[in-house]
Design a protein around this motif. Structure first.
Motif, mmCIF file in Angstrom:
data_model
loop_
_atom_site.group_PDB
_atom_site.id
_atom_site.type_symbol
_atom_site.label_atom_id
_atom_site.label_comp_id
_atom_site.label_asym_id
_atom_site.label_seq_id
_atom_site.Cartn_x
_atom_site.Cartn_y
_atom_site.Cartn_z
ATOM 1 N N ASN A 5 69.340 36.548 -56.819
ATOM 2 C CA ASN A 5 68.784 35.710 -55.748
ATOM 3 C C ASN A 5 68.588 34.281 -56.216
ATOM 4 O OD1 ASN A 5 68.749 37.916 -54.083
ATOM 5 N ND2 ASN A 5 66.609 38.454 -54.542
ATOM 6 N N GLU A 8 72.017 32.517 -56.187
ATOM 7 C CA GLU A 8 72.466 32.219 -54.833
ATOM 8 C C GLU A 8 71.691 31.032 -54.267
ATOM 9 O OE1 GLU A 8 74.925 33.320 -53.137
ATOM 10 O OE2 GLU A 8 75.551 34.859 -54.597
ATOM 11 N N GLU A 9 70.383 31.015 -54.530
ATOM 12 C CA GLU A 9 69.565 29.912 -54.021
ATOM 13 C C GLU A 9 69.988 28.604 -54.662
ATOM 14 O OE1 GLU A 9 66.716 27.919 -51.820
ATOM 15 O OE2 GLU A 9 67.572 29.949 -51.628
ATOM 16 N N ARG A 11 72.941 27.916 -55.900
ATOM 17 C CA ARG A 11 74.290 27.565 -55.396
ATOM 18 C C ARG A 11 74.200 26.949 -54.008
ATOM 19 N NH1 ARG A 11 78.151 30.371 -52.501
ATOM 20 N NH2 ARG A 11 80.317 29.732 -52.992
ATOM 21 N N ARG A 12 73.282 27.516 -53.157
ATOM 22 C CA ARG A 12 73.143 26.989 -51.792
ATOM 23 C C ARG A 12 72.620 25.566 -51.822
ATOM 24 N NH1 ARG A 12 69.213 26.247 -48.433
ATOM 25 N NH2 ARG A 12 67.708 27.167 -49.881
ATOM 26 N N ARG A 13 71.632 25.293 -52.701
ATOM 27 C CA ARG A 13 71.053 23.959 -52.777
ATOM 28 C C ARG A 13 72.062 22.946 -53.327
ATOM 29 N NH1 ARG A 13 65.169 24.844 -55.354
ATOM 30 N NH2 ARG A 13 66.217 26.563 -56.344
ATOM 31 N N MET A 15 75.315 23.138 -52.896
ATOM 32 C CA MET A 15 76.280 22.858 -51.820
ATOM 33 C C MET A 15 75.685 21.888 -50.810
ATOM 34 S SD MET A 15 77.955 26.636 -51.211
ATOM 35 C CE MET A 15 78.890 26.039 -49.808
ATOM 36 N N GLU A 16 74.438 22.003 -50.461
ATOM 37 C CA GLU A 16 73.796 21.088 -49.536
ATOM 38 C C GLU A 16 73.738 19.683 -50.116
ATOM 39 O OE1 GLU A 16 70.025 22.714 -48.630
ATOM 40 O OE2 GLU A 16 70.827 24.290 -47.276
#
Length: 222
Positions: A5, A8-9, A11-13, A15-16
């Motif tokens: 988790n 993933e968190e 990686r998401r940040r 990408m943003e």
């Protein structure tokens, strides 16, 4: 599971963050393009090349320049135009008295010539005298003329000769033979409206032609 988790968190940040930077970069480039377009100067108007021959100073001889100004004797442009617009002279037409006088004198001349050689008289209209290249022959005189088209000769009172073409074919309007190349004889003798001619057939293909002027009416006693 917690590590997954967290990855993933992160990686998401990431990408943003990348997207935010990309949007800022595009906005920056767009602003720069707008500023560049606004600051671009307006293209200058297209100028035609100058003619060096027209721009060159006029050279004048020192000897000619020292001479006094010469007067211009040429007519003014307005005067030249007025001359060009002058109407052509109206052709002179004979009066009834002048026509009758010419016919009478021509008939008297024909009578004096006798009957050894056939003759006829021909009063002239303005067209026969100044315009047409043909001259019609009276129908009653056809019996003395050739039966085929031939070159004939007109002899004036000074014995000058003029070749004309005699045509046996009847004219569409006159219904009688015609003499072509007539204009040369008429022009040479300055024939005018109202004049009357006497044609005397002195040979098979030769006419003696006498001219009676309509203008002679004004020089005779009546």
């Amino acid at each position: 599971m917690a590590e997954t988790n967290s990855y993933e968190e992160q990686r998401r940040r990431q990408m943003e963050e990348n997207k935010r930077k990309l949007d800022e970069l595009r906005l920056h480039k767009l602003s720069a393009a707008v500023r560049q377009a606004a600051a671009k100067p307006t293209p200058a108007k297209l100028l035609l090349p100058r003619n060096p021959r027209l721009d060159a100073p006029t050279r004048r001889s020192g000897r000619i320049a020292s001479l006094p100004e010469q007067p211009d004797y040429r007519p003014a442009k307005a005067q030249r135009n007025e001359r060009a617009e002058l109407p052509s002279p109206v052709p002179a037409y004979a009066t009834d008295e002048e026509r009758a006088h010419a016919v009478t004198k021509a008939q008297e001349l024909k009578d004096r010539l006798g009957s050894d050689h056939p003759a006829f008289i021909k009063p002239l209209s303005h067209g026969y005298a100044t315009k047409t290249h043909h001259m019609s022959i009276p129908t009653h005189f056809i019996q003395y003329l050739p039966v085929h088209d031939e070159i004939m000769v007109l002899v004036d009172e000074m014995n000058n000769q003029f070749d004309v073409l005699y045509s046996c074919k009847p004219d569409a309007s006159h219904r009688r033979p015609m003499v072509s190349r007539w204009r040369g004889f008429a022009a040479e003798h300055k024939l005018a409206d109202g004049d009357c001619l006497v044609f005397q057939l002195i040979e098979r293909r030769k006419f003696k032609v006498y001219v009676v002027r309509a203008s002679s009416y004004n020089t005779n006693d009546h």
